[in-house]
Write a protein that holds these residues in place. Structure first.
Motif, PDB file in Angstrom:
ATOM      1  N   TYR A  61       0.854  -1.184   0.000  1.00 42.00           N
ATOM      2  CA  TYR A  61       0.000   0.000   0.000  1.00 42.00           C
ATOM      3  C   TYR A  61       0.889   1.231   0.000  1.00 42.00           C
ATOM      4  O   TYR A  61       2.032   1.188   0.451  1.00 42.00           O
ATOM      5  CB  TYR A  61      -0.951   0.000   1.206  1.00 42.00           C
ATOM      6  N   CYS A  62       0.368   2.325  -0.523  1.00 42.75           N
ATOM      7  CA  CYS A  62       1.139   3.558  -0.618  1.00 42.75           C
ATOM      8  C   CYS A  62       1.048   4.306   0.710  1.00 42.75           C
ATOM      9  O   CYS A  62      -0.036   4.671   1.158  1.00 42.75           O
ATOM     10  CB  CYS A  62       0.607   4.409  -1.767  1.00 42.75           C
ATOM     11  N   ASN A  63       2.198   4.504   1.355  1.00 49.21           N
ATOM     12  CA  ASN A  63       2.265   5.175   2.647  1.00 49.21           C
ATOM     13  C   ASN A  63       3.376   6.212   2.585  1.00 49.21           C
ATOM     14  O   ASN A  63       4.538   5.852   2.392  1.00 49.21           O
ATOM     15  CB  ASN A  63       2.535   4.144   3.751  1.00 49.21           C
ATOM     16  N   CYS A  64       3.013   7.473   2.707  1.00 49.40           N
ATOM     17  CA  CYS A  64       3.988   8.575   2.656  1.00 49.40           C
ATOM     18  C   CYS A  64       4.791   8.560   1.356  1.00 49.40           C
ATOM     19  O   CYS A  64       5.991   8.837   1.345  1.00 49.40           O
ATOM     20  CB  CYS A  64       4.918   8.540   3.854  1.00 49.40           C
ATOM     21  N   GLY A  65       4.134   8.190   0.264  1.00 53.77           N
ATOM     22  CA  GLY A  65       4.776   8.232  -1.043  1.00 53.77           C
ATOM     23  C   GLY A  65       5.665   7.053  -1.375  1.00 53.77           C
ATOM     24  O   GLY A  65       6.372   7.070  -2.384  1.00 53.77           O
ATOM     25  N   ARG A  66       5.638   5.986  -0.565  1.00 54.90           N
ATOM     26  CA  ARG A  66       6.428   4.773  -0.825  1.00 54.90           C
ATOM     27  C   ARG A  66       5.549   3.538  -0.677  1.00 54.90           C
ATOM     28  O   ARG A  66       4.694   3.483   0.206  1.00 54.90           O
ATOM     29  CB  ARG A  66       7.590   4.645   0.168  1.00 54.90           C
ATOM     30  N   CYS A  67       5.778   2.539  -1.532  1.00 57.80           N
ATOM     31  CA  CYS A  67       5.047   1.278  -1.404  1.00 57.80           C
ATOM     32  C   CYS A  67       5.561   0.549  -0.169  1.00 57.80           C
ATOM     33  O   CYS A  67       6.752   0.265  -0.050  1.00 57.80           O
ATOM     34  CB  CYS A  67       5.233   0.421  -2.648  1.00 57.80           C
ATOM     35  N   THR A  68       4.649   0.269   0.747  1.00 58.47           N
ATOM     36  CA  THR A  68       4.979  -0.320   2.042  1.00 58.47           C
ATOM     37  C   THR A  68       4.272  -1.662   2.181  1.00 58.47           C
ATOM     38  O   THR A  68       3.178  -1.845   1.666  1.00 58.47           O
ATOM     39  CB  THR A  68       4.524   0.635   3.164  1.00 58.47           C
ATOM     40  N   GLY A  69       4.895  -2.582   2.899  1.00 63.04           N
ATOM     41  CA  GLY A  69       4.338  -3.910   3.107  1.00 63.04           C
ATOM     42  C   GLY A  69       5.189  -4.942   2.391  1.00 63.04           C
ATOM     43  O   GLY A  69       6.364  -4.706   2.114  1.00 63.04           O
ATOM     44  N   LYS A  80       9.584   0.943   6.260  1.00 58.55           N
ATOM     45  CA  LYS A  80       9.992   2.226   6.846  1.00 58.55           C
ATOM     46  C   LYS A  80       8.752   3.058   7.132  1.00 58.55           C
ATOM     47  O   LYS A  80       7.790   3.038   6.385  1.00 58.55           O
ATOM     48  CB  LYS A  80      10.909   2.993   5.894  1.00 58.55           C
ATOM     49  N   THR A  81       8.781   3.804   8.214  1.00 59.66           N
ATOM     50  CA  THR A  81       7.648   4.659   8.554  1.00 59.66           C
ATOM     51  C   THR A  81       7.904   6.082   8.083  1.00 59.66           C
ATOM     52  O   THR A  81       9.032   6.465   7.786  1.00 59.66           O
ATOM     53  CB  THR A  81       7.403   4.659  10.072  1.00 59.66           C
ATOM     54  N   CYS A  82       6.858   6.868   8.038  1.00 53.46           N
ATOM     55  CA  CYS A  82       6.975   8.275   7.640  1.00 53.46           C
ATOM     56  C   CYS A  82       7.783   9.037   8.672  1.00 53.46           C
ATOM     57  O   CYS A  82       7.743   8.737   9.856  1.00 53.46           O
ATOM     58  CB  CYS A  82       5.596   8.917   7.546  1.00 53.46           C
ATOM     59  N   VAL A  83       8.495  10.023   8.194  1.00 51.84           N
ATOM     60  CA  VAL A  83       9.282  10.860   9.094  1.00 51.84           C
ATOM     61  C   VAL A  83       8.565  12.169   9.276  1.00 51.84           C
ATOM     62  O   VAL A  83       7.986  12.718   8.429  1.00 51.84           O
ATOM     63  CB  VAL A  83      10.690  11.108   8.516  1.00 51.84           C
TER      64      VAL A  83
END
Length: 83
Positions: A61-69, A80-83
């Protein structure tokens, strides 16, 4: 301001869709309805309603502009989490 649209322009008809063999994270559709390669773990994605930078593959899923999961196709992960 008649005739002005906030929608991005689609390329002229006749643009070929991608070959699934070239897409390790699967296939998604762009804002014009063409088949494109889905983005993988850690890749840039999203940006607004039209997802101009692409959609994430299955399991991501898209989270803070990066594909996460984790990609369901390659089992690669990015968390990685959003900063």
């Amino acid at each position: 301001m008649s005739g002005v649209s906030a929608m991005p322009r689609c390329p002229p008809n006749g643009v070929e869709n991608v070959d699934p063999v070239d897409c390790p994270y699967g296939i998604s559709s762009d804002y014009c309805g063409r088949k494109v390669c889905a983005k993988g773990p850690g890749q840039i994605c999203g940006v607004g309603l039209f997802k101009l930078l692409g959609s994430c593959g299955e399991g991501l899923y898209c989270n803070c502009g990066r594909c996460t999961g984790c990609s369901m196709l390659t089992m690669e992960c990015f968390d990685k989490t959003c900063v």
